[in-house]
Design an enzyme around this catalytic site. Structure first.
Site, PDB file in Angstrom:
ATOM      1  N   SER A 155      -0.036   8.727 -39.574  1.00 21.15           N
ATOM      2  CA  SER A 155      -0.377   7.756 -38.539  1.00 21.15           C
ATOM      3  C   SER A 155       0.475   7.901 -37.282  1.00 21.15           C
ATOM      4  CB  SER A 155      -0.250   6.316 -39.071  1.00 21.15           C
ATOM      5  OG  SER A 155       1.108   5.938 -39.154  1.00 21.15           O
ATOM      6  N   LYS A 194       6.379   2.591 -37.396  1.00 21.99           N
ATOM      7  CA  LYS A 194       5.415   2.351 -36.319  1.00 21.99           C
ATOM      8  C   LYS A 194       6.154   2.049 -35.017  1.00 21.99           C
ATOM      9  CE  LYS A 194       1.541   2.359 -38.818  1.00 21.99           C
ATOM     10  NZ  LYS A 194       2.162   2.981 -39.985  1.00 21.99           N
TER      11      LYS A 194
END
Length: 237
Positions: A155, A194
């Site tokens: 991701s 993230k």
């Protein structure tokens, strides 16, 4: 005598200023953006010139594997063109400048972290771990505050963080919007890697891959464990 082009001088100035401000070196992309070079190959060409003059050293399998050779810089920079910007470089006991790029430190590798859907991560006491990553001390400051995690998932690929890479993080409980962090999501009992953004009473954990959706949770459920300061590319054997 060292002869540099105007572009190479600009790059060297930026590298020194970046290290002084951030305490870690810039990436090739950050250098290109700052000096107005869109091609990474052109940035690499100019870095190779600086390396040939022994002004910098590079570890090409490391995302931020660049360090300034302070001894050489102070030797050749008699006019102080660059060294005036190097005020936070390390000084030895006799007053001369030196670099700790060749002093190795051990950073504890504490397990895996998801760069994809969050996964459970077992917390490991860094004082008892037997797995370490060895780094040049000159790449990073405050080594006693560092730890490493191995990335699982894709991701964050647009941030050049790939599955199997190792991220080096600095222990801290806060971060600025837009910084890449490792966070523990309370309630989910999971951790993830993230970009962090605050949105009112919520936290948005933004992936760097358009195929993934952001994770949005109440701020009180998101606990920052550390900020990413470097990425190590694990090459296939």
């Amino acid at each position: 005598m060292v002869t540099l082009s105007a572009r190479q001088k600009k790059i060297l100035h930026f590298i020194i200023s970046f290290i002084n401000e951030k305490t870690f070196p810039p990436t090739i992309r950050e250098i290109g953006e700052k000096v107005g070079i869109s091609s990474t190959s052109v940035v690499n060409y100019n870095l190779a010139k600086l390396e040939n003059e022994a002004l910098i050293s590079r570890e090409r399998d490391v995302s931020r594997g660049l360090s300034v050779n302070w001894d050489k810089l102070f030797e050749v920079d008699t006019a102080g063109e660059f060294t005036q910007a190097a005020s936070s470089s390390v000084k030895s006991t006799n007053g001369s400048h030196h670099t700790s790029a060749h002093v190795m430190i051990k950073v504890p590798l504490l397990g895996h972290i998801a760069a994809g859907e969050p996964i459970q991560v077992q917390t490991v006491d860094p004082t008892h771990t037997e797995d370490f990553i060895e780094l040049a001390q000159g790449m990073l400051s405050t080594p006693e505050q560092l730890f490493a995690l191995r990335v699982q998932g894709d991701s964050m690929i647009d941030a050049s963080v790939l599955d199997g890479d190792i991220v080096i993080l600095r222990h801290q409980e806060t971060a600025k919007d837009g910084e890449m962090v490792a966070v523990w999501i309370e309630g989910d009992e999971e951790t993830t890697l993230k970009y962090l953004y605050r949105e009112g009473h919520n936290i948005r954990l933004q992936p760097a891959n358009p195929t993934y959706q952001p994770i949005i949770r109440p701020a009180k459920q998101v606990r920052i464990n550390g900020k990413v300061v470097s990425v190590i590319r694990m090459l296939a054997q």
